[in-house]
Each structure stands twice: as structure tokens, then as C-alpha cells.
Write a protein that holds these residues in place. Structure first.
Motif, short mmCIF file in Angstrom:
data_model
loop_
_atom_site.label_atom_id
_atom_site.label_comp_id
_atom_site.label_asym_id
_atom_site.label_seq_id
_atom_site.Cartn_x
_atom_site.Cartn_y
_atom_site.Cartn_z
N GLY A 71 -9.90 29.43 5.12
CA GLY A 71 -10.92 30.29 4.53
C GLY A 71 -10.94 30.29 3.02
N LEU A 72 -10.49 29.19 2.40
CA LEU A 72 -10.51 29.11 0.94
C LEU A 72 -11.95 29.16 0.41
CD1 LEU A 72 -7.94 26.34 -0.11
CD2 LEU A 72 -7.92 28.73 -0.82
N PRO A 73 -12.17 29.80 -0.73
CA PRO A 73 -13.51 29.77 -1.34
C PRO A 73 -13.84 28.37 -1.83
CG PRO A 73 -11.93 30.80 -2.83
CD PRO A 73 -11.22 30.61 -1.53
N ALA A 74 -15.11 28.07 -1.93
CA ALA A 74 -15.54 26.72 -2.31
C ALA A 74 -15.02 26.32 -3.68
CB ALA A 74 -17.07 26.64 -2.28
N TYR A 75 -14.89 27.30 -4.60
CA TYR A 75 -14.47 26.95 -5.96
C TYR A 75 -12.99 26.57 -6.04
CZ TYR A 75 -13.43 32.03 -5.88
OH TYR A 75 -13.00 33.29 -5.55
N ALA A 76 -12.24 26.76 -4.94
CA ALA A 76 -10.84 26.30 -4.92
C ALA A 76 -10.77 24.79 -4.76
CB ALA A 76 -10.07 26.98 -3.80
N LYS A 77 -11.89 24.19 -4.34
CA LYS A 77 -12.01 22.74 -4.17
C LYS A 77 -10.92 22.17 -3.24
CE LYS A 77 -14.29 22.08 -8.63
NZ LYS A 77 -14.28 21.41 -9.96
N GLY A 78 -10.63 22.93 -2.21
CA GLY A 78 -9.70 22.45 -1.19
C GLY A 78 -8.25 22.46 -1.60
N ASN A 79 -7.91 23.13 -2.69
CA ASN A 79 -6.52 23.16 -3.18
C ASN A 79 -5.96 24.57 -3.04
OD1 ASN A 79 -4.09 22.80 -4.45
ND2 ASN A 79 -4.93 22.05 -6.38
N LEU A 80 -4.90 24.72 -2.26
CA LEU A 80 -4.32 26.04 -2.02
C LEU A 80 -3.53 26.56 -3.21
CD1 LEU A 80 -3.89 28.33 0.03
CD2 LEU A 80 -1.91 27.06 0.92
N GLU A 81 -3.10 25.66 -4.10
CA GLU A 81 -2.33 26.08 -5.28
C GLU A 81 -3.12 27.11 -6.08
OE1 GLU A 81 0.75 26.50 -6.73
OE2 GLU A 81 1.06 24.32 -6.92
N GLY A 82 -2.48 28.26 -6.33
CA GLY A 82 -3.14 29.32 -7.09
C GLY A 82 -3.81 30.36 -6.21
N TYR A 83 -3.99 30.07 -4.91
CA TYR A 83 -4.74 30.97 -4.03
C TYR A 83 -3.88 31.56 -2.90
CZ TYR A 83 -8.66 29.00 -6.56
OH TYR A 83 -9.52 28.62 -7.57
N ALA A 84 -2.60 31.18 -2.85
CA ALA A 84 -1.66 31.82 -1.92
C ALA A 84 -1.15 33.08 -2.64
CB ALA A 84 -0.51 30.87 -1.58
#
Length: 384
Positions: free
Chosen positions: A193-206
Motif C-alpha cells: 500500500g505504498l503511495p505512488a510518490y514512494a516510487k516503489g521504495n520502502l526506504e523512508g516509509y517503514a
């Protein structure tokens, strides 16, 4: 008429007298027979009523036993033994839970549990989660064990500024989920469920916080919960609208916040560090950010003081060589770092230096190169 005739006249003739006496005798016997018949007529119904009451009374007793059995369901005497794992799922009612407890052998009759939880006033307060109970428990004891304070979970605290690799190591240790499972899940970001602006990278969003994970949580469950927590913070801080007001994308704000988190020694400096970053990015011509933390991230090292040799790495994360922001976040920023990135302190600073290598909480700011050189001299004097 002689005296006897007179007596006959008074008493009547023999025939008349005889008939009269017989009639009177017959009358008395008739009344006695009627009284005897009346006594018999009263006793028979009385006996019938007594017999009927006996039948009804016996039937009432057994009826009472039958009704009592229906109204007072079977229950174990307790306290029970062994261990049974129960998961209460979201949306389940007390009746649903009661039926599951019967299936697991915890309580004897679902009605016993429903009655017990209704009498306790807790029927509407069953909290989803994992619980440990015993087999053959008294229903009232099972209700007590299902208090929300008895939920089973793995509590994990993830500090602000952790890299994803460190987050995975901590989660593996605390939850017993294998590192390989967590690493694989971190790459399947479409499932998180990452937002689109994360561009598929979990780093920074955990998102860093204290979590309570159920014992059977999967790697995907864990990361999904952390991403959900990030999105709650993003909504609360107004990340998207705030980024737009600053002329940045939400993804860029998260990169800036991650650098702030890595560089700041204390919360009160975060707004100033944010201002330094914006002043460099917005300067004409644009200045290199020259953040040591991004170089160390590129090298898989830690610290905020890169050497000259380390600063030569060609990585796109090396902000000594590449203008602008690095391609992604370098840590998991917390609430304060995100808020600082959205609300930088007003100022003209272009530099900051941690002047005491033995105390990373000391950070000083400068606007000119001359001021920066003085701060660097102080840093060297302190052993840096």
C-alpha cells in the motif's frame, strides 16, 4: 264416643298411625341415604383432584428440571488445563466467540459463555487479538481471560532514523520472522500500500514507532501496518498540501526529512537544518548539498563525518558530487523531521557543523564561508 275413640281420634287409626310412622321412618332413612350418597359424591371428585394434583405436581417437577436444564446451560467447574490459542477477529460477536470456544474445548456450552459475558457487562468490549486460554474452563473465567490487557503480541520499538536494513534486523529479532522473508516482502511493495510518490521504495516509509504485532503476523502484515502508520502521519502533517506549497513533491519532502533525521543531533535543530537544505537547493546557481549522511548511506556505513576519500564515491547518493537531492530517502524519519521539512525555520544559513565530535547534539550554523571556517576550526580543536 268413648275415651278410646277419643284417643283414636287424637292419634288416628291404626292404619293411619302405622302409615304415618312408616312414612316418618322412611323419611328419616331417606335423608340418611341421601346424606350417605352425598358423602360419596363429594369424596370421589376430591380424590380425583388429589390424584390430578399429584400427577401435575410430578410433571411440574420434571418440567422444572427440563426447563432448568434449558435455562442454566452446562458449564465446566474449572479451572481447566493446558493451553489453547484463540484469535478474536474484527467484527466477531460474543456468540461467534462462544461457538469458537466450544469448538476449541474451552467452554462446555456456548450459552454459558454468552450468559457470563452478558452478566459481566463486557459483551460489547471484546477486542480483536490473540489470547491464550485453557481447556475446560469455567465460562466466567474465560470471560476474564479475554480482557484486552491479556492479548498476546510481539511489541517492537523502531527508533527514528533507522535504515530499512536495520529495521529488518530489528523486526527479525523481535518477531522471529526470518530476515529472508522480511527482505522479500520489502521488495514486493505493491502489496504494502505504498503511495505512488514512494516510487516503489520502502526506504523512508517503514514508519518508526512502537508496534504490537500478533504472533502469527507475516512479513507483509508487518510492513503493511508500518506503511499505514506512515500514511496516517502524512495525513496529519498535511504532507501533500505542504509539499505543494513549497514547490516540492511529497517524495522529495520525505527525502529531505530523512536527511534531517540523520543529521540532527536534537529536535530543536531540525528546522534550521531544513532551512540549510532549502537554501542550498534554491540558491542561484544551486549549491551541492554536501551532506555526509548521504555519502555514508551510499557506502553502507554510519556517521555524519565522511572522509575525503569516502566523498569521492560515484554513487548518486553522494551529494558532494551530484546536485540536488539523492534518488531516495536514506532513513525512516519520524514526525518531527517530517514537520521540520514542511516548516523550515526562517534564516539565511548555508552551513551547519557538529562542532563537538564527542557530543553529536552540538550543532552550530553559519551563513558565510568565513563563519563556516571558524566552525570547522572549532571542530578540529575538539578532536575532529
Amino acid at each position: 264416643m268413648n275415651e278410646l275413640d277419643d284417643m283414636d281420634f287424637l292419634l288416628g287409626s291404626d292404619d293411619e298411625n302405622g302409615r304415618s310412622r312408616r312414612q316418618r321412618g322412611n323419611g328419616r332413612r331417606g335423608r340418611r341415604r341421601r346424606r350417605r350418597r352425598n358423602r360419596g359424591g363429594f369424596l370421589a371428585p376430591l380424590l380425583a383432584i388429589i390424584v390430578l394434583l399429584g400427577i401435575v405436581g410430578g410433571g411440574g417437577y420434571y418440567g422444572y428440571l427440563w426447563l432448568s436444564d434449558r435455562l442454566v446451560p452446562d458449564d465446566y467447574p474449572g479451572p481447566g488445563s493446558g493451553q489453547v490459542a484463540l484469535e478474536i477477529k474484527s467484527g466477531q460477536t460474543a456468540t461467534d466467540v462462544a461457538e469458537e470456544l466450544v469448538r476449541l474445548g474451552v467452554v462446555k456450552d456456548s450459552r454459558a459463555f454468552v450468559n457470563a459475558i452478558t452478566n459481566s457487562g463486557k459483551s460489547a468490549s471484546l477486542v480483536p487479538g490473540h489470547y491464550t486460554l485453557r481447556k475446560q474452563m469455567r465460562a466466567a473465567d474465560a470471560v476474564t481471560e479475554l480482557d484486552s490487557g491479556n492479548r498476546q503480541f510481539n511489541q517492537v520499538t523502531l527508533k527514528e532514523g533507522l535504515r530499512l536494513s536495520d529495521t529488518i534486523a530489528t523486526l527479525a529479532k523481535e518477531t522471529k520472522i526470518p530476515v529472508k522473508d522480511l527482505t522479500a516482502a520489502a521488495k514486493k511493495t505493491k502489496d504494502l500500500g505504498l503511495p505512488a510518490y514512494a516510487k516503489g521504495n520502502l526506504e523512508g516509509y517503514a514508519f518508526p514507532a512502537t508496534y504490537q504485532f500478533p504472533p502469527k503476523a507475516t512479513a507483509a502484515d508487518v510492513f503493511t501496518k508500518m506503511v499505514d502508520r506512515f500514511k496516517e502521519t502524512a495525513d496529519r502533517t498535511g504532507l501533500e498540501s505542504g509539499a505543494k506549497a513549497l514547490g516540492r513533491t511529497p517524495g522529495e519532502i520525505m527525502i529531505i526529512a530523512s536527511i534531517i533525521q540523520a543529521e540532527a543531533g536534537r529536535q530543536e535543530d531540525m528546522g534550521k537544518i531544513a532551512r540549510v537544505i532549502y537554501n542550498r537547493l534554491n540558491r542561484e546557481p544551486e549549491m551541492l548539498l554536501q551532506m555526509d549522511s548521504t555519502v555514508m548511506y551510499a557506502l553502507g556505513k554510519y556517521g555524519t563525518a565522511a572522509t575525503f576519500e569516502e566523498a569521492k564515491t560515484p554513487s548518486p547518493y553522494n551529494t558532494y558530487k551530484h546536485l540536488g537531492l539523492p534518488p531516495g530517502a536514506i532513513s525512516s524519519p519520524g514526525d518531527h523531521a517530517i514537520e521540520a521539512a514542511l516548516n523550515p525555520t526562517k534564516g539565511t544559513w548555508l552551513f551547519f557543523v557538529a562542532t563537538d565530535p564527542n557530543n553529536s547534539r552540538v550543532t552550530k550554523f553559519a551563513t558565510t564561508e568565513a563563519e563556516r571556517q571558524k566552525l570547522l576550526a572549532e571542530y578540529k580543536a575538539n578532536g575532529g
